[in-house]
Scaffold this active site. Structure first.
Site, PDB file in Angstrom:
ATOM      1  N   ARG A  89       0.836  -1.192   0.000  1.00  0.00           N
ATOM      2  CA  ARG A  89       0.000   0.000   0.000  1.00  0.00           C
ATOM      3  C   ARG A  89       0.875   1.247   0.000  1.00  0.00           C
ATOM      4  O   ARG A  89       1.958   1.261   0.553  1.00  0.00           O
ATOM      5  CB  ARG A  89      -0.890   0.036   1.246  1.00  0.00           C
ATOM      6  CG  ARG A  89      -2.140  -0.804   1.119  1.00  0.00           C
ATOM      7  CD  ARG A  89      -3.027  -0.691   2.334  1.00  0.00           C
ATOM      8  NE  ARG A  89      -2.436  -1.308   3.491  1.00  0.00           N
ATOM      9  CZ  ARG A  89      -1.837  -0.661   4.481  1.00  0.00           C
ATOM     10  NH1 ARG A  89      -1.775   0.668   4.471  1.00  0.00           N
ATOM     11  NH2 ARG A  89      -1.308  -1.312   5.485  1.00  0.00           N
ATOM     12  N   TYR A 238      -1.566  -3.483  -6.892  1.00  0.00           N
ATOM     13  CA  TYR A 238      -1.306  -4.300  -5.706  1.00  0.00           C
ATOM     14  C   TYR A 238      -2.366  -4.196  -4.604  1.00  0.00           C
ATOM     15  O   TYR A 238      -2.749  -3.097  -4.204  1.00  0.00           O
ATOM     16  CB  TYR A 238       0.059  -3.919  -5.108  1.00  0.00           C
ATOM     17  CG  TYR A 238       0.537  -4.992  -4.160  1.00  0.00           C
ATOM     18  CD1 TYR A 238       1.148  -6.135  -4.643  1.00  0.00           C
ATOM     19  CD2 TYR A 238       0.309  -4.891  -2.793  1.00  0.00           C
ATOM     20  CE1 TYR A 238       1.535  -7.144  -3.786  1.00  0.00           C
ATOM     21  CE2 TYR A 238       0.698  -5.898  -1.935  1.00  0.00           C
ATOM     22  CZ  TYR A 238       1.310  -7.020  -2.437  1.00  0.00           C
ATOM     23  OH  TYR A 238       1.693  -8.020  -1.594  1.00  0.00           O
ATOM     24  N   GLY A 240      -4.169  -3.766  -1.310  1.00  0.00           N
ATOM     25  CA  GLY A 240      -5.018  -2.719  -0.763  1.00  0.00           C
ATOM     26  C   GLY A 240      -5.141  -1.491  -1.653  1.00  0.00           C
ATOM     27  O   GLY A 240      -6.050  -0.679  -1.468  1.00  0.00           O
ATOM     28  N   LYS A 247      -9.603  -2.304   1.757  1.00  0.00           N
ATOM     29  CA  LYS A 247      -9.327  -1.156   2.621  1.00  0.00           C
ATOM     30  C   LYS A 247     -10.143   0.076   2.213  1.00  0.00           C
ATOM     31  O   LYS A 247     -10.613   0.835   3.058  1.00  0.00           O
ATOM     32  CB  LYS A 247      -7.844  -0.812   2.589  1.00  0.00           C
ATOM     33  CG  LYS A 247      -6.924  -1.981   2.897  1.00  0.00           C
ATOM     34  CD  LYS A 247      -7.143  -2.556   4.275  1.00  0.00           C
ATOM     35  CE  LYS A 247      -6.114  -3.643   4.540  1.00  0.00           C
ATOM     36  NZ  LYS A 247      -6.251  -4.226   5.859  1.00  0.00           N
ATOM     37  N   HIS A 267     -10.551  -2.416  11.576  1.00  0.00           N
ATOM     38  CA  HIS A 267      -9.460  -3.257  11.077  1.00  0.00           C
ATOM     39  C   HIS A 267      -9.245  -4.390  12.083  1.00  0.00           C
ATOM     40  O   HIS A 267      -8.273  -4.374  12.835  1.00  0.00           O
ATOM     41  CB  HIS A 267      -8.197  -2.381  10.948  1.00  0.00           C
ATOM     42  CG  HIS A 267      -7.090  -3.005  10.170  1.00  0.00           C
ATOM     43  ND1 HIS A 267      -5.777  -2.606  10.302  1.00  0.00           N
ATOM     44  CD2 HIS A 267      -7.092  -3.980   9.236  1.00  0.00           C
ATOM     45  CE1 HIS A 267      -5.021  -3.326   9.478  1.00  0.00           C
ATOM     46  NE2 HIS A 267      -5.783  -4.149   8.828  1.00  0.00           N
ATOM     47  N   SER A 290      -1.389  -3.915  10.241  1.00  0.00           N
ATOM     48  CA  SER A 290      -1.075  -4.843   9.157  1.00  0.00           C
ATOM     49  C   SER A 290       0.218  -5.590   9.467  1.00  0.00           C
ATOM     50  O   SER A 290       1.194  -4.994   9.926  1.00  0.00           O
ATOM     51  CB  SER A 290      -0.899  -4.082   7.845  1.00  0.00           C
ATOM     52  OG  SER A 290      -2.069  -3.389   7.516  1.00  0.00           O
ATOM     53  N   ALA A 291       0.222  -6.890   9.181  1.00  0.00           N
ATOM     54  CA  ALA A 291       1.403  -7.742   9.336  1.00  0.00           C
ATOM     55  C   ALA A 291       1.859  -7.867  10.802  1.00  0.00           C
ATOM     56  O   ALA A 291       3.038  -7.938  11.104  1.00  0.00           O
ATOM     57  CB  ALA A 291       2.549  -7.259   8.456  1.00  0.00           C
ATOM     58  N   CYS A 292       0.893  -7.894  11.742  1.00  0.00           N
ATOM     59  CA  CYS A 292       1.198  -8.132  13.161  1.00  0.00           C
ATOM     60  C   CYS A 292       0.525  -9.407  13.661  1.00  0.00           C
ATOM     61  O   CYS A 292       0.384  -9.612  14.861  1.00  0.00           O
ATOM     62  CB  CYS A 292       0.752  -6.957  14.024  1.00  0.00           C
ATOM     63  SG  CYS A 292       1.769  -5.495  13.796  1.00  0.00           S
ATOM     64  N   GLY A 293       0.045 -10.249  12.747  1.00  0.00           N
ATOM     65  CA  GLY A 293      -0.443 -11.562  13.173  1.00  0.00           C
ATOM     66  C   GLY A 293      -1.952 -11.693  13.340  1.00  0.00           C
ATOM     67  O   GLY A 293      -2.405 -12.579  14.065  1.00  0.00           O
ATOM     68  N   ASP A 315      -9.312  -9.807   8.942  1.00  0.00           N
ATOM     69  CA  ASP A 315      -8.799  -8.452   8.670  1.00  0.00           C
ATOM     70  C   ASP A 315      -9.789  -7.326   8.969  1.00  0.00           C
ATOM     71  O   ASP A 315      -9.385  -6.282   9.440  1.00  0.00           O
ATOM     72  CB  ASP A 315      -8.365  -8.373   7.204  1.00  0.00           C
ATOM     73  CG  ASP A 315      -7.479  -7.163   6.912  1.00  0.00           C
ATOM     74  OD1 ASP A 315      -6.585  -6.871   7.727  1.00  0.00           O
ATOM     75  OD2 ASP A 315      -7.679  -6.508   5.874  1.00  0.00           O
ATOM     76  N   SER A 410       4.873 -10.221   0.745  1.00  0.00           N
ATOM     77  CA  SER A 410       4.259 -11.141  -0.218  1.00  0.00           C
ATOM     78  C   SER A 410       3.024 -11.777   0.416  1.00  0.00           C
ATOM     79  O   SER A 410       2.947 -11.924   1.635  1.00  0.00           O
ATOM     80  CB  SER A 410       5.261 -12.198  -0.661  1.00  0.00           C
ATOM     81  OG  SER A 410       5.792 -12.887   0.443  1.00  0.00           O
ATOM     82  N   ARG A 411       2.080 -12.163  -0.418  1.00  0.00           N
ATOM     83  CA  ARG A 411       0.749 -12.514   0.092  1.00  0.00           C
ATOM     84  C   ARG A 411       0.183 -13.770  -0.546  1.00  0.00           C
ATOM     85  O   ARG A 411       0.527 -14.118  -1.664  1.00  0.00           O
ATOM     86  CB  ARG A 411      -0.220 -11.359  -0.213  1.00  0.00           C
ATOM     87  CG  ARG A 411       0.182 -10.014   0.379  1.00  0.00           C
ATOM     88  CD  ARG A 411      -0.425  -9.810   1.732  1.00  0.00           C
ATOM     89  NE  ARG A 411       0.078  -8.621   2.421  1.00  0.00           N
ATOM     90  CZ  ARG A 411      -0.528  -8.099   3.480  1.00  0.00           C
ATOM     91  NH1 ARG A 411      -1.633  -8.629   3.951  1.00  0.00           N
ATOM     92  NH2 ARG A 411      -0.020  -7.053   4.092  1.00  0.00           N
ATOM     93  N   ASN A 539      -0.897 -18.389  22.645  1.00  0.00           N
ATOM     94  CA  ASN A 539      -1.749 -17.225  22.904  1.00  0.00           C
ATOM     95  C   ASN A 539      -3.143 -17.638  23.372  1.00  0.00           C
ATOM     96  O   ASN A 539      -3.905 -16.813  23.884  1.00  0.00           O
ATOM     97  CB  ASN A 539      -1.846 -16.346  21.652  1.00  0.00           C
ATOM     98  CG  ASN A 539      -0.500 -15.705  21.323  1.00  0.00           C
ATOM     99  OD1 ASN A 539       0.366 -15.567  22.202  1.00  0.00           O
ATOM    100  ND2 ASN A 539      -0.305 -15.315  20.074  1.00  0.00           N
TER     101      ASN A 539
HETATM  102  O1  SAT Z   1      -2.394  -4.730   1.101  1.00  0.00           O
HETATM  103  S1  SAT Z   1      -3.512  -4.705   2.061  1.00  0.00           S
HETATM  104  O2  SAT Z   1      -3.832  -3.339   2.415  1.00  0.00           O
HETATM  105  O3  SAT Z   1      -4.675  -5.336   1.468  1.00  0.00           O
HETATM  106  C1  SAT Z   1      -3.097  -5.593   3.461  1.00  0.00           C
HETATM  107  C2  SAT Z   1      -2.819  -4.806   4.677  1.00  0.00           C
HETATM  108  O4  SAT Z   1      -1.950  -3.947   4.661  1.00  0.00           O
HETATM  109  O5  SAT Z   1      -3.458  -5.056   5.726  1.00  0.00           O
HETATM  110 MN    MN Z   2      -5.141  -5.391   7.114  1.00  0.00          MN
END
Ligand code: SAT
Ligand code: MN
Length: 629
Positions: A89, A238, A240, A247, A267, A290-293, A315, A410-411, A539
């Site tokens: 993003r 790409y 988001g 988003k 979110h 984003s990207a924290c699990g 998400d 990468s996703r 957790n």
């Molecule tokens: O690339 S996205 O915005 O869909 C994923 C994210 O950052 O949470």
């Molecule tokens: Mn997200």
């Protein structure tokens, strides 16, 4: 005369409809399509029906164009590699345009730049869009994607129409949303959110593409016009930036609509947690940047065997109080767009199982036997295969490369319905009842594993004060602790001060049964930079404490920052690792004083006059409690 006019305008029409039929569209949709076809001038128009036949056609086109490569090791899995300049993003190019700046962002003090979103004046926005969209689809196909965020026909759902010149976007939206004919049927002559997207590379090309991935990074803009319910996205293919239901609609415009209609667009992941001994089941929503699990927590395999976790979403949550005062949440999406690196059979076997069919991978590495590879899969990959990195480095080896095999952002893009632990109610149009809300972030120091707010207002303050180490999900380079209130910093659709007032106002709803609010931190490290808590399935021990608090158990101890587990009440039975609980829960006074100072500075400079006094009041109280210790 009318006939002559029709003939004239038909003959001036330069595009051909090659799939579906314009005349079968609801008239509002047809007008929207025709208007933008005249503007963007695609060669052809394809109206998506969501069928299998269509998907086969799309994958054929994408393979022919070199944008997707088949991964032979799995069933119906594909690899896309983007232009290395289009991998995440772009927050600095993401705008909300409203007549008044203050409707979008608070006015920062001392002429500082707002960190809570980028505003643009509607007239300037018009100019920016006019510089980009005319003729932008020349030589390409404009796809018309009718999509529903939320189950088709649910009163909580919203419908959008996305126009795009990217078949990759269509293939991804097909996974991430409910799309096609059934959505048009549900829409009828109703209104919809207008989503226009172009990669910004009309044909013939003026310069060669990287990886056959069309994009135009220098001219990228992601624009939201809440007063018109419109999104305009240009230059990026790409995630988001381009899958506009995610988003852009579900969070930025969604939060606006939610404010007007009295609900929350957040979110947040949503999970179900069932105690197998008592049969009692609860639902929890949790916000992490984003990207924290989020995906890992939403699909967790609990180490405590008396619990079963089910996934509702990973998400985004849309939540509103029903007539009984219960906060009900739906996941507006139909797929997962999860971060690949770090995902493995050890960390998230459920996600691994989910994404081994019908999945589009983007910017991961590939193996010579037609599989995928990324950081975290080292011990799960056949040592005899060769690895080709996301950048195309052949025979990539960890030891002689200073670049990762897969891009850190990468996703995998995979259908939620094939996740083996989807909750039986995940598509319930009413939504699932939320008992607890969790906030969290990556905090290497000072912040304990879990604490509970004293009440709703204090909980809203905790959300407002969230901070987290930056990740690869956006363009931020250095690892630094950033303020990320409610994990929504990149996604607020309107003034954050008003957003806080909206959250605070929930406690005034007659009969509202307010969920309890918690803060967690899985990422605290010791002096040797080693994680103090093992995370992942462990957790579940924290979730156990949280649901027991929801049951009203007397297991909490008051501290200056909130309630933490009384000694011995966090269940550690059967845990393999020894955990330094004292350090994990310590509240260093200097750290917390600095935290208060940083939050004060942020609120004062960034939210300024729009900060609700209740929130400043909570901050003062926190400081007082810390100093009284
Ligand atoms: O690339 S996205 O915005 O869909 C994923 C994210 O950052 O949470
Ligand atoms: Mn997200």
């Amino acid at each position: 005369l009318i006939e002559a006019f029709t003939y004239f305008s038909e003959s001036r029409r330069h595009y051909r409809v090659i799939y579906g039929s314009l005349t079968q569209l609801p008239s509002k949709v047809r007008n929207y399509v025709e208007e933008n076809a005249r503007l963007c001038k695609p060669d052809t128009i394809h109206i998506c029906d969501g069928s299998e036949r269509e998907n086969e056609l799309l994958t054929y086109i994408l393979r022919k164009d070199g944008m997707l490569k088949k991964l032979h090791k799995y069933e119906n899995c594909w690899l896309a590699r983007t232009d290395p300049a289009d991998v995440a993003r772009v927050e600095r190019l993401t705008y909300i345009s409203t007549p008044l700046r203050r409707d979008t962002v608070p006015t920062p003090k001392y002429g500082a730049k707002s960190q809570l979103g980028n505003w643009m004046d509607p007239e300037d926005m018009d100019n920016e869009l006019n510089m980009r969209f005319p003729d932008c689809m020349k030589g390409r196909t404009m796809f018309v994607i009718p999509f529903s965020m939320g189950p088709v026909g649910s009163p909580l759902s919203k419908i959008g129409i996305q126009l795009t010149d990217s078949a990759y976007v269509v293939a991804s939206m097909r996974i991430m949303t409910r799309m096609g004919e059934k959505v048009l049927e549900a829409l009828g002559e109703g209104s919809f959110i207008k989503c226009l997207h172009s990669v910004g590379c009309p044909l013939p090309l003026t310069s060669p593409l990287y990886n056959n991935w069309p994009c135009y990074p220098k001219m990228t803009i992601i624009a939201h016009l809440p007063h018109k319910n419109e999104i305009h996205s240009f230059g990026s293919g790409y995630g988001g930036n381009s899958l506009l239901g995610k988003k852009c609609l579900a969070l930025r415009l969604g939060s606006n609509i939610g404010k007007e209609e009295g609900w929350l667009a957040e979110h947040m992941l949503i999970l179900g947690i069932e105690n197998l001994e008592t049969g009692k089941k609860r639902y929890i929503a949790a916000a992490f940047p984003s990207a924290c699990g989020k995906t890992n927590l939403a699909m967790m395999t609990p180490s405590m065997s008396n619990y079963k976790i089910t996934c509702v979403g990973d998400d985004i949550a849309w939540m509103r109080f029903d007539e009984d005062g219960v906060l009900r949440a739906i996941n507006p999406e139909a797929g997962f767009f999860g971060v690949a690196p770090g995902t493995s059979m050890k960390t998230n076997p459920i996600a691994m199982e989910t994404c081994l069919s019908n999945t589009i991978f983007t910017n991961v590495a590939e193996t010579s036997d037609g599989g995928v590879f990324w950081e975290g899969l080292e011990s799960e990959v056949d040592p005899n295969v060769r690895i080709r990195s996301w950048l195309g480095d052949e025979d990539w080896k960890k030891d002689n490369s200073d670049r990762p095999a897969a891009h850190p952002n990468s996703r995998f893009c995979t259908p939620a319905a094939q996740c083996p632990i989807m909750d039986p109610h995940w598509e319930d149009p009413k939504g699932v009842p939320i008992d607890a809300i969790i906030f969290g972030g990556r905090r290497p120091a000072g912040v304990p594993l879990v604490y509970e707010s004293f009440n709703w207002q204090h909980g809203v303050f905790i959300g407002a004060s969230m901070r987290s180490e930056s990740t690869a999900a956006a363009e931020h380079k250095a690892k630094m602790i950033m303020h990320d209130p409610f994990a929504m910093r990149p996604f607020f659709g309107y003034n954050f001060g008003d957003y806080l007032k909206h959250w605070l106002s929930m406690s005034e709803r007659p009969g509202a049964r307010l969920p309890k609010i918690f803060h967690v931190n899985w990422f605290r490290k010791d002096a040797q930079k080693k994680f103090l808590w093992p995370g992942f399935g462990e957790n579940s021990r924290v979730l156990d404490w949280i649901v027991r608090r929801c049951d009203g158990e007397d297991i909490a101890k008051r501290t200056p920052i909130g309630h933490v587990p009384q000694q011995g009440t966090l269940n550690l039975e059967g845990m393999n690792e020894t955990v330094d609980m004292e350090e994990l829960f310590s509240l260093p006074r200097d750290f917390w004083q600095n935290e208060v100072n940083a939050i004060y500075k942020y609120f004062d400079e960034q939210v300024n006059e729009d900060l609700p006094h209740e929130i400043m009041h909570e901050l003062f109280n926190l400081e007082e409690r810390i100093q009284a210790e």
